[in-house]
Design a protein around this motif. Structure first.
Motif, PDB file in Angstrom:
ATOM      1  N   VAL A 128       0.869  -1.179   0.000  1.00  0.00           N
ATOM      2  CA  VAL A 128       0.000   0.000   0.000  1.00  0.00           C
ATOM      3  C   VAL A 128       0.903   1.226   0.000  1.00  0.00           C
ATOM      4  CG1 VAL A 128      -1.782   1.295   1.241  1.00  0.00           C
ATOM      5  CG2 VAL A 128      -1.807  -1.201   1.305  1.00  0.00           C
ATOM      6  N   ASP A 129       0.598   2.173  -0.875  1.00  0.00           N
ATOM      7  CA  ASP A 129       1.280   3.462  -0.910  1.00  0.00           C
ATOM      8  C   ASP A 129       0.283   4.454  -1.499  1.00  0.00           C
ATOM      9  OD1 ASP A 129       2.992   5.585  -0.900  1.00  0.00           O
ATOM     10  OD2 ASP A 129       4.336   4.806  -2.459  1.00  0.00           O
ATOM     11  N   GLU A 130      -0.669   4.879  -0.647  1.00  0.00           N
ATOM     12  CA  GLU A 130      -1.733   5.748  -1.151  1.00  0.00           C
ATOM     13  C   GLU A 130      -2.404   6.534  -0.029  1.00  0.00           C
ATOM     14  OE1 GLU A 130      -5.392   3.427  -2.405  1.00  0.00           O
ATOM     15  OE2 GLU A 130      -3.948   1.774  -2.178  1.00  0.00           O
ATOM     16  N   GLN A 131      -3.198   7.480  -0.423  1.00  0.00           N
ATOM     17  CA  GLN A 131      -4.020   8.251   0.503  1.00  0.00           C
ATOM     18  C   GLN A 131      -5.288   7.443   0.774  1.00  0.00           C
ATOM     19  OE1 GLN A 131      -1.393  10.798   1.109  1.00  0.00           O
ATOM     20  NE2 GLN A 131      -3.315  11.659   1.769  1.00  0.00           N
ATOM     21  N   LEU A 132      -5.586   7.189   2.031  1.00  0.00           N
ATOM     22  CA  LEU A 132      -6.789   6.451   2.419  1.00  0.00           C
ATOM     23  C   LEU A 132      -7.558   7.262   3.445  1.00  0.00           C
ATOM     24  CD1 LEU A 132      -5.315   2.852   2.803  1.00  0.00           C
ATOM     25  CD2 LEU A 132      -6.592   3.777   0.861  1.00  0.00           C
ATOM     26  N   THR A 133      -8.869   7.198   3.367  1.00  0.00           N
ATOM     27  CA  THR A 133      -9.730   7.898   4.316  1.00  0.00           C
ATOM     28  C   THR A 133     -10.239   6.909   5.351  1.00  0.00           C
ATOM     29  OG1 THR A 133     -10.378   9.468   2.603  1.00  0.00           O
ATOM     30  CG2 THR A 133     -11.799   9.324   4.544  1.00  0.00           C
ATOM     31  N   SER A 134     -10.116   7.273   6.613  1.00  0.00           N
ATOM     32  CA  SER A 134     -10.646   6.409   7.665  1.00  0.00           C
ATOM     33  C   SER A 134     -12.165   6.371   7.566  1.00  0.00           C
ATOM     34  CB  SER A 134     -10.197   6.894   9.048  1.00  0.00           C
ATOM     35  OG  SER A 134     -10.658   8.203   9.292  1.00  0.00           O
ATOM     36  N   GLN A 135     -12.707   5.319   8.068  1.00  0.00           N
ATOM     37  CA  GLN A 135     -14.158   5.099   8.009  1.00  0.00           C
ATOM     38  C   GLN A 135     -14.866   5.885   9.112  1.00  0.00           C
ATOM     39  OE1 GLN A 135     -13.037   0.685   6.555  1.00  0.00           O
ATOM     40  NE2 GLN A 135     -13.472   1.014   8.660  1.00  0.00           N
ATOM     41  N   PRO A 136     -16.185   5.874   9.113  1.00  0.00           N
ATOM     42  CA  PRO A 136     -16.920   6.569  10.179  1.00  0.00           C
ATOM     43  C   PRO A 136     -16.573   6.076  11.589  1.00  0.00           C
ATOM     44  CG  PRO A 136     -18.398   6.056   8.371  1.00  0.00           C
ATOM     45  CD  PRO A 136     -17.082   5.374   8.070  1.00  0.00           C
ATOM     46  N   ASN A 137     -16.045   4.847  11.692  1.00  0.00           N
ATOM     47  CA  ASN A 137     -15.654   4.329  13.009  1.00  0.00           C
ATOM     48  C   ASN A 137     -14.215   4.709  13.383  1.00  0.00           C
ATOM     49  OD1 ASN A 137     -14.100   2.592  11.431  1.00  0.00           O
ATOM     50  ND2 ASN A 137     -15.140   0.726  12.090  1.00  0.00           N
ATOM     51  N   GLY A 138     -13.524   5.467  12.521  1.00  0.00           N
ATOM     52  CA  GLY A 138     -12.170   5.916  12.822  1.00  0.00           C
ATOM     53  C   GLY A 138     -11.080   4.921  12.474  1.00  0.00           C
ATOM     54  N   PHE A 139     -11.407   3.836  11.817  1.00  0.00           N
ATOM     55  CA  PHE A 139     -10.446   2.802  11.455  1.00  0.00           C
ATOM     56  C   PHE A 139     -10.205   2.785   9.952  1.00  0.00           C
ATOM     57  CE2 PHE A 139     -11.427   1.321  15.639  1.00  0.00           C
ATOM     58  CZ  PHE A 139     -10.336   0.575  16.045  1.00  0.00           C
ATOM     59  N   ILE A 140      -9.064   2.261   9.587  1.00  0.00           N
ATOM     60  CA  ILE A 140      -8.715   1.993   8.193  1.00  0.00           C
ATOM     61  C   ILE A 140      -8.614   0.484   8.064  1.00  0.00           C
ATOM     62  CG2 ILE A 140      -6.969   2.271   6.392  1.00  0.00           C
ATOM     63  CD1 ILE A 140      -6.071   4.839   7.982  1.00  0.00           C
ATOM     64  N   ASP A 141      -9.527  -0.115   7.302  1.00  0.00           N
ATOM     65  CA  ASP A 141      -9.550  -1.566   7.102  1.00  0.00           C
ATOM     66  C   ASP A 141      -8.769  -1.942   5.853  1.00  0.00           C
ATOM     67  OD1 ASP A 141     -11.301  -1.620   9.233  1.00  0.00           O
ATOM     68  OD2 ASP A 141     -13.061  -2.178   8.046  1.00  0.00           O
ATOM     69  N   LEU A 142      -7.994  -3.021   5.957  1.00  0.00           N
ATOM     70  CA  LEU A 142      -7.248  -3.522   4.808  1.00  0.00           C
ATOM     71  C   LEU A 142      -7.283  -5.044   4.774  1.00  0.00           C
ATOM     72  CD1 LEU A 142      -4.115  -1.215   5.042  1.00  0.00           C
ATOM     73  CD2 LEU A 142      -5.917  -1.103   3.310  1.00  0.00           C
ATOM     74  N   TRP A 143      -7.232  -5.590   3.577  1.00  0.00           N
ATOM     75  CA  TRP A 143      -7.059  -7.019   3.359  1.00  0.00           C
ATOM     76  C   TRP A 143      -5.677  -7.203   2.767  1.00  0.00           C
ATOM     77  CZ3 TRP A 143     -10.598 -10.601   4.935  1.00  0.00           C
ATOM     78  CH2 TRP A 143     -11.860 -10.127   5.274  1.00  0.00           C
ATOM     79  N   LEU A 144      -4.833  -7.963   3.448  1.00  0.00           N
ATOM     80  CA  LEU A 144      -3.451  -8.177   3.027  1.00  0.00           C
ATOM     81  C   LEU A 144      -3.162  -9.676   2.928  1.00  0.00           C
ATOM     82  CD1 LEU A 144      -1.865  -5.520   5.393  1.00  0.00           C
ATOM     83  CD2 LEU A 144      -2.019  -5.365   2.896  1.00  0.00           C
ATOM     84  N   PRO A 145      -2.054 -10.043   2.281  1.00  0.00           N
ATOM     85  CA  PRO A 145      -1.710 -11.467   2.203  1.00  0.00           C
ATOM     86  C   PRO A 145      -1.472 -12.059   3.595  1.00  0.00           C
ATOM     87  CG  PRO A 145      -0.404 -10.192   0.653  1.00  0.00           C
ATOM     88  CD  PRO A 145      -1.130  -9.208   1.530  1.00  0.00           C
ATOM     89  N   ARG A 146      -1.824 -13.307   3.737  1.00  0.00           N
ATOM     90  CA  ARG A 146      -1.594 -14.024   4.995  1.00  0.00           C
ATOM     91  C   ARG A 146      -0.121 -14.420   5.125  1.00  0.00           C
ATOM     92  NH1 ARG A 146      -5.848 -15.831   7.975  1.00  0.00           N
ATOM     93  NH2 ARG A 146      -7.888 -15.423   7.078  1.00  0.00           N
TER      94      ARG A 146
END
Length: 178
Positions: free
Chosen positions: A125-143
């Motif tokens: 990841v190398d980008e601008q992301l907006t946190s959600q209404p709950n204040g978290f940033i969710d991501l799906w990454l490789p296991r």
């Protein structure tokens, strides 16, 4: 004497049957849903589009306790790991297993520069992301990977290492922006 010889095979048969029944019931606990639908369900809870008493997401499952006191369990994708980050300026809370319906971060709907790379230097990841209404940033990454995340906001930065192995934390709230 013949009774004793019959008791052991009967006992073994009963134990085997009970084990099979327990395994079948355990597998029936899980709701049938494909990976993309489970990911959409997670997003719906994160954005407040769905409500539940609790919606906890571990390394393997999403467990939803409905408002009607029913428990629903969903398998997560086998090759992707869910992780949610809550960078903060002043206040945070201890967390390990993210509750999509209950966890709240300090900085809701804010834009962050997010950079994630693995130990070999591969950038995920190398980008601008907006946190959600709950204040978290969710991501799906490789296991099964070791990562480092750097998050920047208004000239302040937070960094931490995290991993995506079985039983690892899905809620990272140890990101003070300094």
């Amino acid at each position: 004497m013949k009774k004793n010889k019959l008791i052991i095979p009967i006992f073994i048969t009963i134990v085997f049957a009970v084990t099979i029944i327990l395994l079948i019931n355990q597998n029936n606990r899980y709701e049938k849903m494909d990976s993309e639908d489970v990911k959409q369900l997670v997003q719906d809870f994160s954005f407040g589009n769905k409500s539940a008493a609790a919606a906890s997401i571990s390394s393997d499952t999403l467990t939803v306790n409905t408002l009607e006191n029913e428990e629903r369990i969903y398998h997560l994708p086998k090759d992707e790991f869910f992780v949610s980050f809550a960078p903060y300026l002043i206040e945070t809370h201890p967390c390990a297993i993210h509750n999509l319906a209950g966890c709240r971060g300090e900085l809701a709907n804010k834009e962050f520069a997010v950079y994630i790379e693995d130990q070999e230097g591969n950038i995920y990841v190398d980008e601008q992301l907006t946190s959600q209404p709950n204040g978290f940033i969710d991501l799906w990454l490789p296991r099964n990977t070791d990562f480092q995340i750097t998050i920047s906001y208004n000239g302040k930065t937070a960094k931490t290492n995290f991993t995506t192995f079985k039983d690892d934390n899905t809620c990272i709230t140890t990101l003070p922006l300094t």
